[in-house]
Motif scaffolding. Structure first.
Motif, mmCIF file in Angstrom:
data_model
loop_
_atom_site.group_PDB
_atom_site.id
_atom_site.type_symbol
_atom_site.label_atom_id
_atom_site.label_comp_id
_atom_site.label_asym_id
_atom_site.label_seq_id
_atom_site.Cartn_x
_atom_site.Cartn_y
_atom_site.Cartn_z
ATOM 1 N N LEU A 1 -6.996 6.229 3.492
ATOM 2 C CA LEU A 1 -6.259 5.050 3.961
ATOM 3 C C LEU A 1 -4.869 5.350 4.525
ATOM 4 C CD1 LEU A 1 -6.992 2.024 3.914
ATOM 5 C CD2 LEU A 1 -5.842 1.851 1.714
ATOM 6 N N THR A 2 -4.322 6.518 4.241
ATOM 7 C CA THR A 2 -2.921 6.729 4.641
ATOM 8 C C THR A 2 -2.724 7.938 5.547
ATOM 9 O OG1 THR A 2 -2.567 7.960 2.593
ATOM 10 C CG2 THR A 2 -1.953 5.644 2.571
ATOM 11 N N PHE B 1 -4.086 5.681 -1.275
ATOM 12 C CA PHE B 1 -4.677 6.510 -0.212
ATOM 13 C C PHE B 1 -6.196 6.393 -0.139
ATOM 14 C CE2 PHE B 1 -4.693 9.169 -3.968
ATOM 15 C CZ PHE B 1 -5.960 9.707 -3.942
ATOM 16 N N ALA B 2 -6.808 5.712 -1.106
ATOM 17 C CA ALA B 2 -8.272 5.619 -1.129
ATOM 18 C C ALA B 2 -8.693 4.153 -1.144
ATOM 19 C CB ALA B 2 -8.829 6.314 -2.376
ATOM 20 N N ARG C 1 0.845 -1.207 0.000
ATOM 21 C CA ARG C 1 0.000 0.000 0.000
ATOM 22 C C ARG C 1 0.877 1.254 0.000
ATOM 23 N NH1 ARG C 1 -4.176 -2.189 4.592
ATOM 24 N NH2 ARG C 1 -5.384 -3.530 3.219
ATOM 25 N N ALA C 2 1.925 1.241 0.831
ATOM 26 C CA ALA C 2 2.808 2.415 0.909
ATOM 27 C C ALA C 2 3.553 2.590 -0.417
ATOM 28 C CB ALA C 2 3.785 2.253 2.063
ATOM 29 N N PRO D 1 -15.845 -7.561 -2.282
ATOM 30 C CA PRO D 1 -14.617 -7.103 -2.927
ATOM 31 C C PRO D 1 -14.161 -5.751 -2.365
ATOM 32 C CG PRO D 1 -16.481 -6.460 -4.250
ATOM 33 C CD PRO D 1 -17.040 -7.110 -3.004
ATOM 34 N N SER D 2 -12.970 -5.301 -2.758
ATOM 35 C CA SER D 2 -12.529 -3.946 -2.406
ATOM 36 C C SER D 2 -11.487 -3.481 -3.409
ATOM 37 C CB SER D 2 -11.944 -3.908 -0.996
ATOM 38 O OG SER D 2 -10.613 -4.390 -0.999
ATOM 39 N N ALA D 3 -11.274 -2.160 -3.395
ATOM 40 C CA ALA D 3 -10.239 -1.570 -4.247
ATOM 41 C C ALA D 3 -9.482 -0.533 -3.441
ATOM 42 C CB ALA D 3 -10.889 -0.896 -5.461
ATOM 43 N N SER D 4 -8.171 -0.475 -3.627
ATOM 44 C CA SER D 4 -7.373 0.584 -3.012
ATOM 45 C C SER D 4 -6.654 1.328 -4.129
ATOM 46 C CB SER D 4 -6.362 -0.002 -2.025
ATOM 47 O OG SER D 4 -7.041 -0.676 -0.992
ATOM 48 N N LEU D 5 -6.835 2.652 -4.141
ATOM 49 C CA LEU D 5 -6.357 3.445 -5.278
ATOM 50 C C LEU D 5 -5.359 4.511 -4.847
ATOM 51 C CD1 LEU D 5 -9.883 4.132 -6.854
ATOM 52 C CD2 LEU D 5 -8.383 2.172 -7.231
#
Ligand code: NAD
Length: 360
Positions: A138-139, A104-105, A98-99, A267-271
Motif C-alpha cells: 500500500l505504501t 503498508f499492507a 495510513r501514513a 470489508p478490508s484491513a490495512s496493517l
C-alpha cells in the motif's frame, strides 16, 4: 479471564455513523458473550473533523488511534467538502491516517456468500464458493516512486513520469504478511507480478520465492498480472491468497471485489509493521442515502470480524460474527443494495436488530 481491548471508532461522514452504531452494538453483544471487554473511544476524521476543527485528521485523532489495539473506520467524504483545497479534503485525512500508522499492507477479501451468488454478474457455477484474499502493498511501488511529475523536455515537449520501485525490505515485509495470511486460510499463496518485462517485478519474484522455505505449510505459485486478470474472471475459485504490488493490487482487488457483485458487503484491513491496523468497509460514505436508514451495515460488521481475527486474535468471536451475517441473510433480510425478489427489505437499524436477535 476477560481479555480487554481498546478500539478507536472513526465513524466519519455520510452513512458512517449509521453503520458504525449497528456494529458497536453487535460488538458489545459478542463481547458480553465471549468475555471480551471492549473499551471504545470515538474520534473525528474526514468531513466531520473538518467541520469541527478545520483539519481532516486532527492530531488528537492520530494520538488516540496510536494508543489503541485496533481502529474501526466507517467512511469519509461528501459533496459539501469536494471544493476545499486538497490538503483540507476528507480523503487527505484518510491518507494521513495510513501514513501516520505506517499501514503498508491492505487485505481485501472477496467472498461469495451462497445467499448472494445471483448478485454477481458472472455465472453461478463460476462464482459459487469463491473465497479470495488479496494482499496489496500500500505504501510503495509506482504511486510513490521518484522521479515523478510532468516535465518539459529540451525540445519543448511534455513528458509524464512515474517510477515503479520496490526495495528488498519492502517486498519482504509485505511477503511475510501474505504468507502469514495464507497460513490462516487454505495455505495457497499466488504472487502476482510482471517479471517477464519489469526488473522491479523480477526482484519481487526473487524475494517472495526466498521467503517460501520459512512457510512450509504454504504452497507458493507465481502469475503474471495480465494472466491473473484473466484467471480472476475465468475461474476465480483457483485462488486462495494473492499477494501483489500497489498498482496491480489496486486493479485486481477491485476486480476480485466485483465478483461478489455487492459493494455493501465488502470489508478490508490495512496493517502496519507494529501498532494498530485500520479495519473498514471498501465502500465510501454513500452521501446519496445518508441519514435515511437505507445503508447496508454488513461490510462494517464484517470489517469488525476481520478486526477480531487479525488484530485481536479472537477467531472464535470472528467466526460467530460472520456466522450471524450468514444467518440473517438465510432468514431473508436484505438492505436495498442487495435486495432481490421474495426477500424482506429492511433498513440499517433493522438489519442490526436482526443480527442481535441471532446473536443472543
Ligand atoms: P460510495 O461507495 O460511497 O457509493 C457508491 C454507491 O454505492 C452509491 O450509490 C451508494 O449509495 C452505494 N453504497 C455504498 N455503500 C453502501 C452501503 N453500505 N449500503 C448501501 N449502499 C451503499 O462511492 P462514491 O459515491 O464514489 O463516493 C461517495 C463519497 O465517499 C465520496 O466523497 C468519496 O470520496 C468517498 N469515498 C470514501 C471512501 C473511504 O472512506 N474509504 C472510499 C470510497 C469513496
Amino acid at each position: 479471564m476477560t481479555s480487554s481491548f481498546r478500539i478507536t471508532l472513526l465513524p466519519g461522514d455520510g452513512i458512517g455513523p449509521e453503520i458504525m452504531a449497528v456494529t458497536v452494538e453487535v460488538l458489545k453483544t459478542i463481547g458480553r458473550q465471549m468475555d471480551l471487554a471492549f473499551e471504545f473511544e470515538t474520534a473525528l476524521i474526514g468531513g466531520a473533523a473538518i467541520d469541527a476543527t478545520g483539519e481532516p485528521l486532527p492530531e488528537e485523532t492520530l494520538k488516540i488511534c496510536k494508543a489503541s489495539d485496533a481502529v474501526l473506520l466507517a467512511a469519509i467524504g461528501g459533496y459539501q467538502w469536494d471544493s476545499l483545497p486538497r490538503h483540507q479534503r476528507p480523503e487527505t485525512g484518510l491518507l494521513a491516517l495510513r501514513a501516520g500508522l505506517g499501514l503498508f499492507a491492505n487485505l481485501r477479501p472477496a467472498t461469495i456468500l451462497p445467499q448472494l451468488v445471483d448478485a454477481s454478474s458472472l455465472k453461478r457455477e463460476v462464482v459459487e464458493g469463491v473465497d479470495i484474499m488479496v494482499v496489496r502493498e500500500l505504501t510503495g511501488g509506482i504511486y510513490f516512486g521518484s522521479p515523478k511529475g510532468i516535465f518539459e523536455t529540451e525540445t519543448g515537449h511534455k513528458r509524464g513520469v512515474n517510477t515503479m520501485v520496490y526495495t528488498d525490505s519492502e517486498i519482504d515485509r509485505i511477503g511475510k504478511v501474505a504468507f502469514a495470511t495464507a497460513q490462516k486460510r487454505r495455505g495457497q499463496l499466488c504472487s502476482v507480478d510482471k517479471a517477464n518485462v519489469l526488473e522491479v517485478s523480477q526482484l519481487w519474484r526473487d524475494r517472495i520465492t526466498a521467503l517460501a522455505p520459512d512457510y512450509p505449510d504454504v504452497t507458493l505459485t507465481h502469475m503474471y498480472v495480465d494472466n491473473a486478470a484473466m484467471q480472476l474472471i475465468r475461474w476465480p475459485k483457483q485462488f486462495d491468497t494473492i499477494v501483489t504490488g500497489n498498482l496491480f493490487g489496486d486493479i485486481l482487488s477491485d476486480a476480485a471485489a466485483m465478483l461478489t457483485g455487492s459493494i455493501g458487503m465488502l470489508p478490508s484491513a490495512s496493517l502496519g509493521a507494529d501498532g494498530p491496523g485500520v479495519y473498514e468497509p471498501v465502500h465510501g460514505s454513500a452521501p446519496d442515502i445518508a441519514g435515511q436508514d437505507k445503508a447496508n451495515p454488513l461490510a462494517q460488521v464484517l470489517s469488525a470480524a476481520m478486526m477480531l481475527r487479525y488484530a485481536l486474535d479472537q477467531p472464535a468471536a470472528a467466526d460467530r460474527l460472520e456466522q450471524a451475517v450468514t444467518t440473517v441473510l438465510d432468514q431473508g433480510y436484505r438492505t436495498g443494495d442487495i435486495m432481490s425478489a421474495s426477500m424482506t427489505q429492511v433498513g440499517c437499524q433493522a438489519m442490526g436488530e436482526a443480527l442481535l436477535r441471532v446473536l443472543v
